[in-house]
Design an enzyme around this catalytic site. Structure first.
Site, PDB file in Angstrom:
ATOM      1  N   ASP A   1       0.961  -1.226  -0.058  1.00  0.00           N
ATOM      2  CA  ASP A   1      -0.056  -0.064   0.035  1.00  0.00           C
ATOM      3  C   ASP A   1       0.892   1.042  -0.147  1.00  0.00           C
ATOM      4  O   ASP A   1       2.051   1.184   0.001  1.00  0.00           O
ATOM      5  CB  ASP A   1      -0.901  -0.046   1.223  1.00  0.00           C
ATOM      6  CG  ASP A   1      -0.138   0.100   2.362  1.00  0.00           C
ATOM      7  OD1 ASP A   1       1.209   0.291   2.478  1.00  0.00           O
ATOM      8  OD2 ASP A   1      -0.660   0.146   3.582  1.00  0.00           O
TER       9      ASP A   1
ATOM     10  N   ASP B   1       1.271   4.546   2.526  1.00  0.00           N
ATOM     11  CA  ASP B   1       0.898   5.537   3.614  1.00  0.00           C
ATOM     12  C   ASP B   1       1.156   6.710   3.587  1.00  0.00           C
ATOM     13  O   ASP B   1       2.494   7.049   3.287  1.00  0.00           O
ATOM     14  CB  ASP B   1       1.520   4.665   4.544  1.00  0.00           C
ATOM     15  CG  ASP B   1       1.556   3.183   4.687  1.00  0.00           C
ATOM     16  OD1 ASP B   1       0.357   2.668   5.173  1.00  0.00           O
ATOM     17  OD2 ASP B   1       2.438   2.488   4.576  1.00  0.00           O
TER      18      ASP B   1
ATOM     19  N   ASP C   1      -3.373   4.494   2.573  1.00  0.00           N
ATOM     20  CA  ASP C   1      -3.857   5.133   3.927  1.00  0.00           C
ATOM     21  C   ASP C   1      -3.585   6.635   4.015  1.00  0.00           C
ATOM     22  O   ASP C   1      -2.335   6.807   3.862  1.00  0.00           O
ATOM     23  CB  ASP C   1      -3.057   4.266   4.826  1.00  0.00           C
ATOM     24  CG  ASP C   1      -3.490   2.747   5.179  1.00  0.00           C
ATOM     25  OD1 ASP C   1      -4.584   2.276   4.761  1.00  0.00           O
ATOM     26  OD2 ASP C   1      -2.682   2.257   5.735  1.00  0.00           O
TER      27      ASP C   1
HETATM   28  N1  DCT Z   1       1.389   1.218  11.622  1.00  0.00           N
HETATM   29  C1  DCT Z   1       0.870   1.701  12.494  1.00  0.00           C
HETATM   30  N2  DCT Z   1      -0.255   1.580  13.042  1.00  0.00           N
HETATM   31  C2  DCT Z   1      -1.065   1.009  11.880  1.00  0.00           C
HETATM   32  C3  DCT Z   1      -0.593   0.535  10.908  1.00  0.00           C
HETATM   33  C4  DCT Z   1       0.520   0.564  10.559  1.00  0.00           C
HETATM   34  O1  DCT Z   1       1.708   2.438  13.357  1.00  0.00           O
HETATM   35  N3  DCT Z   1      -2.509   0.711  12.593  1.00  0.00           N
HETATM   36  C5  DCT Z   1       2.682   1.466  11.345  1.00  0.00           C
HETATM   37  C6  DCT Z   1       3.758   0.232  11.183  1.00  0.00           C
HETATM   38  C7  DCT Z   1       4.434   0.235   9.949  1.00  0.00           C
HETATM   39  C8  DCT Z   1       3.984   1.421   8.985  1.00  0.00           C
HETATM   40  O2  DCT Z   1       2.857   2.065   9.932  1.00  0.00           O
HETATM   41  C9  DCT Z   1       3.468   0.876   7.734  1.00  0.00           C
HETATM   42  O3  DCT Z   1       2.691  -0.188   7.901  1.00  0.00           O
HETATM   43  P1  DCT Z   1       2.335  -1.007   6.317  1.00  0.00           P
HETATM   44  O4  DCT Z   1       1.984  -0.403   5.433  1.00  0.00           O
HETATM   45  O5  DCT Z   1       1.440  -2.064   7.098  1.00  0.00           O
HETATM   46  O6  DCT Z   1       3.671  -1.650   6.521  1.00  0.00           O
HETATM   47  P2  DCT Z   1       4.916  -1.168   5.405  1.00  0.00           P
HETATM   48  O7  DCT Z   1       6.216  -1.119   6.022  1.00  0.00           O
HETATM   49  O8  DCT Z   1       4.736   0.162   4.675  1.00  0.00           O
HETATM   50  O9  DCT Z   1       4.897  -2.334   4.416  1.00  0.00           O
HETATM   51  P3  DCT Z   1       4.286  -2.489   3.074  1.00  0.00           P
HETATM   52  O10 DCT Z   1       5.268  -2.291   2.151  1.00  0.00           O
HETATM   53  O11 DCT Z   1       3.813  -4.202   3.041  1.00  0.00           O
HETATM   54  O12 DCT Z   1       3.124  -1.609   2.890  1.00  0.00           O
HETATM   55 MG    MG Z   2       2.945   0.293   3.743  1.00  0.00          MG
END
Ligand code: DCT
Ligand code: MG
Length: 513
Positions: A342, A344, A437
């Site tokens: 995703d 963020d 997100d």
């Molecule tokens: N996070 C957080 N609270 C949440 C969800 C996520 O603090 N409710 C943090 C943990 C890692 C970061 O945000 C990003 O989450 P992900 O998108 O799940 O992980 P990523 O490291 O970006 O991995 P991906 O490449 O799979 O998106």
């Molecule tokens: Mg991510």
């Protein structure tokens, strides 16, 4: 000669099959009288030691259960020369220099050969053992001493350069399987071990390479040992073939489906996503329906170019309402990953005053432009001065939106999108569904939000664990609270948060724990 497998492996097989320990009352003929072996239990465990002693006795070796002056060869596993000497100092034997101090690899070689093998240098525990294994790149040597590796990933700098992918992939499968079984303890054990190996500046090729490292429990070591000896792990194969694992893996790959929903579907007898889609009696949430509808796009990874394109859209839209707003990509892309599941974003307003309606306005405009396929806004639940959450994986309290963007290929730089008028555009899907997100944070909490949302998840977990256990502080995505002084510690940057915690600063690309 009855060729045997390396003893550790046979031990594993027995353990898997749940066989009992061998009957030690059996006596065997001693074939090799010149040496008397003692195996140290330290870092080996009782069961494994018992098994190895029995194996050696069966092969005609003399093995003593207690250390005495008659012992000639001491065998240790995952212990350095210094550690063995330390241990010997606490024993009631005379001159400890009379013992041959040997690594378990010597013992393994003897068992394989069915006779004592020469005491080559590679088998001996010597003072040089304090230095790192030989296969570390020269440039990395000064910075690596196994016993100094911290158990907290926030005290380690972990880039994306992983020398031990075959082990860490295996651990992540084990962790996932335990997560599906809601066994948090074992799950974390494998995640922590994976994180330690991601940090290692060299590939491990023998058990000695993990000597002295933290988070290497028996379950973890068993998997490593099997992969070293066989090139693959029978446990991982078992998991990958397990019906429950296979179903949960498919179910949880759908946006909006977690372990709880998967459990429900599995109990209802469902095994595949096709069966889920075909079952008209299932009550699916709006999120799950979107997850299934755009499934193919969502399981394919998001590229950096796609992240840049979405970033431009988000920035332009936010700036229509708040020209000074700060829009930052966080998550894996901020850590330097080239792909993600995703994208963020953190959005904050450095200027005076807050606009509670910003997220709604942004979402409405995106919808109007036809750029949103799905969105779910969660309102903020933050209460001023509330203590940070102690739960390691708790969701934070920011206002946020879990969305699916409709990203047109034409917006992507270097896209292979064909603008030729020669084919019927109606037939061609010229967009991709992308998970995004959007997180809104008050400016004074921005540094904490940035640190939390940059991840990695394991890095964040360890930061919170470190704060709690080493500093008597509580950290979450909103704040850091000093329990001794009973004050909140303000921070305007991530550097300041590391400083509050007494940690060296770790750059985002070094947080790939
Ligand atoms: N996070 C957080 N609270 C949440 C969800 C996520 O603090 N409710 C943090 C943990 C890692 C970061 O945000 C990003 O989450 P992900 O998108 O799940 O992980 P990523 O490291 O970006 O991995 P991906 O490449 O799979 O998106
Ligand atoms: Mg991510």
């Amino acid at each position: 000669m009855d060729r045997i497998r390396a003893p550790a492996l046979s031990y594993q097989r027995k353990k898997q099959k749940g066989m009992h320990s061998p009957n030690l009352s059996c006596s065997y003929e001693i074939k090799f009288n010149k040496l008397v072996i003692f195996i140290m239990q330290r870092k080996m465990g009782k069961t494994r030691r018992t098994f190895l002693m029995e194996l050696a006795r069966r092969k005609g070796f003399r093995v003593e259960s207690e250390l005495s002056d008659s012992v000639t060869h001491i065998v240790a596993e995952n212990s350095s020369h210094l550690e063995v000497l330390d241990w010997l100092r606490g024993q009631t034997v005379g001159d400890s220099s009379k013992f041959e101090l040997l690594d378990i690899s010597w013992f393994t070689a003897c068992m394989e050969a069915g006779r004592p093998v020469d005491l080559e240098m590679k088998y001996r525990l010597t003072e040089q053992d304090q230095s790192p294994p030989l296969n570390i790149p020269e440039s990395e040597v000064p910075s690596f001493i196994a016993s100094k590796v911290s158990q907290y990933s926030c005290e380690r700098k972990t880039t994306l350069n992983n020398y031990n992918k075959k082990f860490t992939d295996a651990f992540e499968i084990m962790a996932e399987n335990y997560e599906f079984k809601e066994n948090e303890l074992f799950c974390l054990e494998f995640l922590r071990a994976a994180s330690v190996l991601k940090f290692l500046p060299f590939p491990i090729t023998r058990m000695k390479d993990i000597q002295g490292l933290p988070c290497m429990g028996d379950r973890v070591r068993d998997v490593i040992e099997e992969i070293i000896e066989e090139g693959e792990s029978s446990r991982i194969k078992e998991v990958l073939n397990d019906e429950r694992y296979k179903s949960f893996k498919q179910f949880t790959s759908v946006f909006g489906v977690g372990v709880k929903t998967s459990e429900k579907w599995y109990r209802a007898g469902l095994r595949t996503l096709e069966e889920v889609k075909a079952d008209k009696t299932l009550k699916l949430s709006k999120m799950q329906k979107a997850g299934l509808l755009y499934y193919e796009d969502l399981v394919s990874c998001v590229s950096e170019a796609e992240a840049d394109a979405v970033s431009l859209i988000v920035k332009n839209t936010v700036c229509t309402f708040l020209p000074d707003a700060l829009v930052t990509i966080t998550g894996g892309f901020r850590r330097g990953k080239k792909i993600g599941h995703d994208i963020d974003f953190l959005i904050t307003n450095p200027g005076p005053g807050e606009d509670d309606e910003l997220l709604h306005k942004v979402v409405d405009l995106l919808k109007k432009q036809g750029l949103l396929l799905y969105c779910d806004i969660i309102e903020s639940t933050f209460v001023k001065e509330q203590l940070p959450s102690r739960k390691v994986d708790a969701m934070d309290h920011f206002q946020k939106c879990f969305a699916i963007f409709k990203l047109y290929q034409s917006r992507i730089n270097n896209s292979s999108y064909n603008t030729s008028k020669n084919f019927d555009m109606a037939e061609v899907k010229d967009w991709k569904a992308i998970r995004v997100d959007l997180v809104i944070t008050p400016f004074e909490q921005y540094a904490y939000a940035l640190l939390g949302w940059t991840g990695s998840r394991q890095f964040g977990r360890d930061l919170r664990r470190y704060a709690t256990h080493e500093r008597k502080m509580i950290l979450d995505n909103h704040a850091l609270y000093d329990r001794r002084k009973r004050i909140f510690l303000r921070a305007g940057s991530e550097e300041e948060i590391f400083a509050h915690l007494g940690l060296d600063y770790v750059e985002p690309w070094e947080r790939n724990a």
